[in-house]
Design a protein around this motif. Structure first.
Motif, PDB file in Angstrom:
ATOM      1  N   GLU A 208      -0.210  -3.622  -6.600  1.00 60.48           N
ATOM      2  CA  GLU A 208      -1.667  -3.686  -6.810  1.00 60.48           C
ATOM      3  C   GLU A 208      -2.219  -5.074  -6.511  1.00 60.48           C
ATOM      4  OE1 GLU A 208      -3.285  -2.102 -10.411  1.00 60.48           O
ATOM      5  OE2 GLU A 208      -1.963  -0.354 -10.354  1.00 60.48           O
TER       6      GLU A 208
ATOM      7  N   LEU B 192       2.043   2.005  -3.466  1.00 64.43           N
ATOM      8  CA  LEU B 192       0.986   2.610  -4.284  1.00 64.43           C
ATOM      9  C   LEU B 192       0.758   4.072  -3.914  1.00 64.43           C
ATOM     10  CD1 LEU B 192      -1.653  -0.276  -4.477  1.00 64.43           C
ATOM     11  CD2 LEU B 192      -0.027   0.465  -6.244  1.00 64.43           C
ATOM     12  N   ILE B 193       0.750   4.367  -2.620  1.00 66.46           N
ATOM     13  CA  ILE B 193       0.553   5.745  -2.167  1.00 66.46           C
ATOM     14  C   ILE B 193       1.639   6.657  -2.723  1.00 66.46           C
ATOM     15  CG2 ILE B 193       0.672   7.243  -0.119  1.00 66.46           C
ATOM     16  CD1 ILE B 193      -0.775   4.948   1.412  1.00 66.46           C
ATOM     17  N   ARG B 194       2.848   6.156  -2.796  1.00 66.46           N
ATOM     18  CA  ARG B 194       3.986   6.940  -3.288  1.00 66.46           C
ATOM     19  C   ARG B 194       4.095   6.946  -4.813  1.00 66.46           C
ATOM     20  NH1 ARG B 194       5.422  10.373   0.556  1.00 66.46           N
ATOM     21  NH2 ARG B 194       5.609   9.321   2.531  1.00 66.46           N
TER      22      ARG B 194
ATOM     23  N   THR C 131      -3.905  -2.431   5.538  1.00 66.98           N
ATOM     24  CA  THR C 131      -2.735  -1.783   4.952  1.00 66.98           C
ATOM     25  C   THR C 131      -2.650  -0.397   5.578  1.00 66.98           C
ATOM     26  OG1 THR C 131      -4.024  -0.940   3.092  1.00 66.98           O
ATOM     27  CG2 THR C 131      -2.977  -3.076   2.799  1.00 66.98           C
TER      28      THR C 131
ATOM     29  N   GLN D 103       0.835  -1.209   0.000  1.00 70.73           N
ATOM     30  CA  GLN D 103       0.000   0.000   0.000  1.00 70.73           C
ATOM     31  C   GLN D 103       0.864   1.251   0.000  1.00 70.73           C
ATOM     32  OE1 GLN D 103      -3.549   0.144  -0.145  1.00 70.73           O
ATOM     33  NE2 GLN D 103      -2.967   2.215  -0.694  1.00 70.73           N
ATOM     34  N   TYR D 104       1.946   1.231   0.749  1.00 70.61           N
ATOM     35  CA  TYR D 104       2.863   2.380   0.782  1.00 70.61           C
ATOM     36  C   TYR D 104       3.419   2.659  -0.612  1.00 70.61           C
ATOM     37  CZ  TYR D 104       6.834   5.315   2.162  1.00 70.61           C
ATOM     38  OH  TYR D 104       7.746   6.334   2.291  1.00 70.61           O
TER      39      TYR D 104
END
Length: 141
Positions: A127, A84-86, A140, A81-82
């Motif tokens: 993903e 994807l956030i970045r 997450t 998840q980190y």
């Protein structure tokens, strides 16, 4: 073949047979599997620390884990998840340390995040991993 060579070969053969004999004396593995173990996870939080550039540490805490694998999976979900956030799509696992104290499991996982599939054997597609975490109800970030 000289006598000395035969002697060495017979020692090697004897050693192999002795090891096989010892292995046969080992107690049988517990028939219970990981899937049979009680699993009532309580996910207690994630701390993230940027170590250097794209190297990130994820500290996770939980109760009710069956073993280190459950804790490591929680760290992997955080890393995915980190990433994807970045704005990245991948991560490569560097290491995970797991400890249990007083019923509390703690994990310290380190990942390299990247926009392209990194080299290495322990890579994750962010993903796909986040979707699997959601399906398995692993939180997450």
């Amino acid at each position: 073949m000289t006598l000395g060579t035969r002697h060495i070969l017979s020692r090697a053969t004897f050693g192999a047979v002795a090891l096989l004999g010892l292995a046969a004396c080992e107690p049988e593995a517990d028939p219970a599997t990981r899937a049979d173990a009680p699993f009532n996870p309580e996910y207690l939080g994630i701390e993230t620390a940027l170590l250097d550039g794209d190297l990130v540490s994820f500290r996770v805490k939980m109760k009710g884990a069956r073993d280190n694998e459950d804790v490591a999976k929680y760290g992997e979900c955080a890393a995915a998840q980190y990433a994807l956030i970045r704005g990245y799509g991948f991560a490569r696992h560097v290491r995970t340390n797991v400890d249990m104290r007083g019923g509390m499991w703690e994990g310290d996982a380190v990942f390299v995040i990247s926009d392209a599939l990194p080299e290495g054997l322990r890579t994750i597609d962010a993903e796909v991993t986040v979707a699997a975490c959601e399906e398995n109800r692993i939180p997450t970030i």
